[in-house]
Design an enzyme around this catalytic site. Structure first.
Site, short mmCIF file in Angstrom:
data_model
loop_
_atom_site.label_atom_id
_atom_site.label_comp_id
_atom_site.label_asym_id
_atom_site.label_seq_id
_atom_site.Cartn_x
_atom_site.Cartn_y
_atom_site.Cartn_z
CE1 TYR A 169 23.27 -6.97 6.18
CE2 TYR A 169 24.64 -5.65 7.65
CZ TYR A 169 24.38 -6.18 6.39
OH TYR A 169 25.24 -5.90 5.35
N1 LIG Z 1 26.25 -0.86 0.97
C1 LIG Z 1 26.91 -0.99 2.14
O1 LIG Z 1 27.30 -0.01 2.78
C2 LIG Z 1 27.20 -2.37 2.69
C3 LIG Z 1 27.92 -2.45 3.89
C4 LIG Z 1 28.22 -3.71 4.39
C5 LIG Z 1 27.84 -4.85 3.71
N2 LIG Z 1 27.14 -4.73 2.55
C6 LIG Z 1 26.75 -5.96 1.85
O2 LIG Z 1 27.16 -5.82 0.50
C7 LIG Z 1 26.24 -6.50 -0.36
C8 LIG Z 1 25.72 -5.53 -1.40
O3 LIG Z 1 25.05 -4.46 -0.73
P1 LIG Z 1 24.28 -3.32 -1.52
O4 LIG Z 1 24.51 -2.08 -0.76
O5 LIG Z 1 24.60 -3.40 -2.96
O6 LIG Z 1 22.78 -3.79 -1.26
P2 LIG Z 1 21.54 -3.83 -2.27
O7 LIG Z 1 20.34 -4.09 -1.43
O8 LIG Z 1 21.56 -2.61 -3.13
O9 LIG Z 1 21.87 -5.08 -3.18
C9 LIG Z 1 21.54 -6.40 -2.81
C10 LIG Z 1 20.77 -7.03 -3.96
O10 LIG Z 1 20.47 -8.38 -3.60
C11 LIG Z 1 19.20 -8.70 -4.12
N3 LIG Z 1 18.64 -9.82 -3.36
C12 LIG Z 1 18.19 -9.81 -2.07
N4 LIG Z 1 17.75 -11.03 -1.73
C13 LIG Z 1 17.95 -11.84 -2.81
C14 LIG Z 1 17.69 -13.20 -3.07
N5 LIG Z 1 17.15 -14.00 -2.15
N6 LIG Z 1 17.99 -13.69 -4.29
C15 LIG Z 1 18.55 -12.89 -5.24
N7 LIG Z 1 18.81 -11.57 -5.05
C16 LIG Z 1 18.52 -11.06 -3.85
C17 LIG Z 1 18.37 -7.43 -3.96
O11 LIG Z 1 17.28 -7.37 -4.87
C18 LIG Z 1 19.42 -6.34 -4.23
O12 LIG Z 1 19.37 -5.88 -5.57
C19 LIG Z 1 25.18 -7.07 0.56
O13 LIG Z 1 25.54 -8.40 0.84
C20 LIG Z 1 25.27 -6.22 1.81
O14 LIG Z 1 24.82 -6.91 2.94
C21 LIG Z 1 26.82 -3.52 2.02
#
Ligand SMILES: NC(=O)c1ccc[n+]([C@@H]2O[C@H](COP(=O)([O-])OP(=O)(O)OC[C@H]3O[C@@H](n4cnc5c(N)ncnc54)[C@H](O)[C@@H]3O)[C@@H](O)[C@H]2O)c1
Length: 337
Positions: free
Chosen positions: A154
Site C-alpha cells: 500500500y
Molecule cells: N482513511 C484513512 O485513514 C486514510 C489514511 C491515509 C490515506 N488515505 C487515503 O485517502 C483516500 C480516501 O480514503 P478513505 O478512507 O475514504 O477510503 P475508502 O475506501 O472509504 O474510499 C475510497 C473509495 O475509492 C473507491 N475506489 C477504489 N478503487 C477505485 C477505482 N479503481 N475506481 C473508482 N473508485 C475506486 C472505493 O469504492 C471507495 O469508495 C484513499 O486514497 C486512501 O488511500 C486514507
C-alpha cells in the site's frame, strides 16, 4: 469551484463532498463502489449526497480509460480535482497487492492523462498517506524526511502516486498537492479500520485484537479536520508546474490502548482484549508534524480524540442499530463483555 471528486462514495470523499456542496460548489462524484468493505455503506453515503443541489454522481472505474474520459468529456469545465479513490488498507495489500497497483497506480495515471487536457483545471489535490514514512523512526514525521523504506505494498503505491504527480507537474505544468493523511476516523467511517472494528467487538462482547507493545500509537485525525485540510489545500494553489506534499495529521500521537479505553467509556462496555504480535506491515507509531501545512494554509486540527470518539460512537450506534451487520452486533448485549 467545479470539482471532480474521485472516491466520492468513500469515507473521506463523502465528507469532502458534503463540505464542498455546503459551501456552494459543484461536485462531480466518481466511484467504482468496490466491495472491499460494505457496498451498502457506500450507497448510504451517496444517498445523503444525491438530493443535494450541485451534486452529480457516476459509477466507474478509474483504471479504465473510457470511464474517466467519458465523465470528463461531459464535464470538461472542471476547475479542480480531488482524487481520493484508492484501494485503501495496509494489511489487505499483502493479500491482494495487484488490486493496489490497478487502483492506485494505473488509476492515478489514467486520471492525470485525462486531467492534462482539461483547459479550465487549476489544481489537483490527491490522497497520499502517512504510510509513505514506512520504517522511519525519527518523530514527528516531516515532509523533508527520506521516504524510501516502505513497509507495505500500500505504501509503495502511495509513494508511487507522489512520484507520478511530480512527473506530471514537471512535464505538463499541472499544479498538484499530495496530502499525507494520518489515520482518519469519524462518523460514516471505514469498517475495516481498527477503531470501527474495536467498536463492533466491544459492543458485541467479542474479543478484539490489540497488537502488543507499549509504543503502538497512531496520530488519529478527526474527519472534520481532514476535510477542512483538504479544502484549505485545494484553494491554496501552488505555482504552475509545482507538485508538493503536505502532512495532514493531528500532531498528537495516542496509544492505541487509549483509543480502546475511550471507546469503552463512550460505549459503556468493557473490551475483551487479545494481545497478539504486530504484523510486519503495520508500523509501530505515526506522528505528523503539520508545520508546513499550517504555514501554507493556516490550517490546524481542532477536534480532540475524546470529542471525535464521542461523535463517532453517537453515529455508530445509530447506524448499526438501523441496519444491523453481518456480526449481529445490533442485537448484542454489551454486558456480555
Ligand atoms: N482513511 C484513512 O485513514 C486514510 C489514511 C491515509 C490515506 N488515505 C487515503 O485517502 C483516500 C480516501 O480514503 P478513505 O478512507 O475514504 O477510503 P475508502 O475506501 O472509504 O474510499 C475510497 C473509495 O475509492 C473507491 N475506489 C477504489 N478503487 C477505485 C477505482 N479503481 N475506481 C473508482 N473508485 C475506486 C472505493 O469504492 C471507495 O469508495 C484513499 O486514497 C486512501 O488511500 C486514507
Amino acid at each position: 469551484m467545479k470539482v471532480f471528486l474521485t472516491g466520492a462514495a468513500g469515507f473521506v470523499g463523502y465528507h469532502v463532498a458534503e463540505s464542498l456542496l455546503r459551501q456552494g460548489h459543484e461536485v462531480i462524484g466518481f466511484d467504482s463502489l468496490n466491495d472491499y468493505y460494505s457496498v451498502q455503506l457506500k450507497k448510504d453515503r451517496l444517498a445523503q449526497l444525491a438530493p443535494q443541489a450541485g451534486f452529480v454522481f457516476r459509477q466507474g472505474d478509474l483504471s479504465v480509460r473510457e470511464d474517466v474520459e467519458a465523465i470528463l468529456a461531459e464535464h470538461s469545465d472542471v476547475t479542480h480535482i480531488v482524487h481520493l479513490a484508492a484501494q485503501a488498507g495496509v494489511r489487505y495489500s499483502l493479500a491482494d497487492p495487484c488490486a493496489y497497483i490497478t487502483a492506485n497506480m494505473m488509476g492515478h495515471v489514467v486520471l492525470l492523462e485525462a486531467a492534462r487536457h482539461l483547459t479550465a483545471l487549476r489544481h489537483i489535490v490527491y490522497a497520499s498517506s502517512s504510510s509513505v514514512y514506512g520504517l522511519n523512526e525519527t518523530m514527528p514525521f516531516r515532509e523533508s524526511d527520506a521516504v524510501d523504506r516502505p513497509g507495505s505494498f500500500y505504501a509503495v503505491t502511495k509513494r508511487a502516486g507522489e512520484l507520478t504527480a511530480h512527473a506530471y507537474a514537471h512535464l505538463y505544468g499541472l499544479r498538484q498537492t499530495g496530502l499525507r493523511f494520518f489515520t482518519a476516523y469519524g462518523p460514516w467511517g471505514r469498517p475495516d479500520m481498527a477503531y470501527y472494528k474495536f467498536a463492533r467487538a466491544i459492543t458485541a462482547g467479542k474479543p478484539l485484537t490489540l497488537y502488543a507493545g507499549e509504543g503502538l500509537a497512531r496520530d488519529f485525525t478527526y474527519i472534520d479536520d481532514i476535510v477542512s485540510g483538504v479544502i484549505a489545500a485545494l484553494v491554496n494553489e501552488p505555482e504552475k508546474g509545482i507538485s508538493r506534499v503536505l502532512n495532514l495529521g493531528s500532531d498528537s500521537p495516542t496509544a492505541v490502548s487509549h483509543l480502546v479505553a475511550l471507546l469503552e467509556k463512550e460505549l459503556g462496555c468493557k473490551a475483551v482484549i487479545e494481545a497478539r504480535r504486530r504484523p510486519l506491515s503495520d508500523v509501530e507509531a505515526t506522528w505528523s508534524s503539520h508545520e508546513k501545512m499550517t504555514a501554507l494554509t493556516g490550517w490546524r486540527p481542532v477536534v480532540s480524540l475524546e470529542e471525535g470518539v464521542r461523535r463517532f460512537v453517537f453515529w455508530f450506534q445509530a447506524y448499526e442499530a438501523g441496519y444491523g451487520n453481518d456480526d449481529g452486533v445490533s442485537d448484542a448485549d454489551c454486558s456480555a463483555g
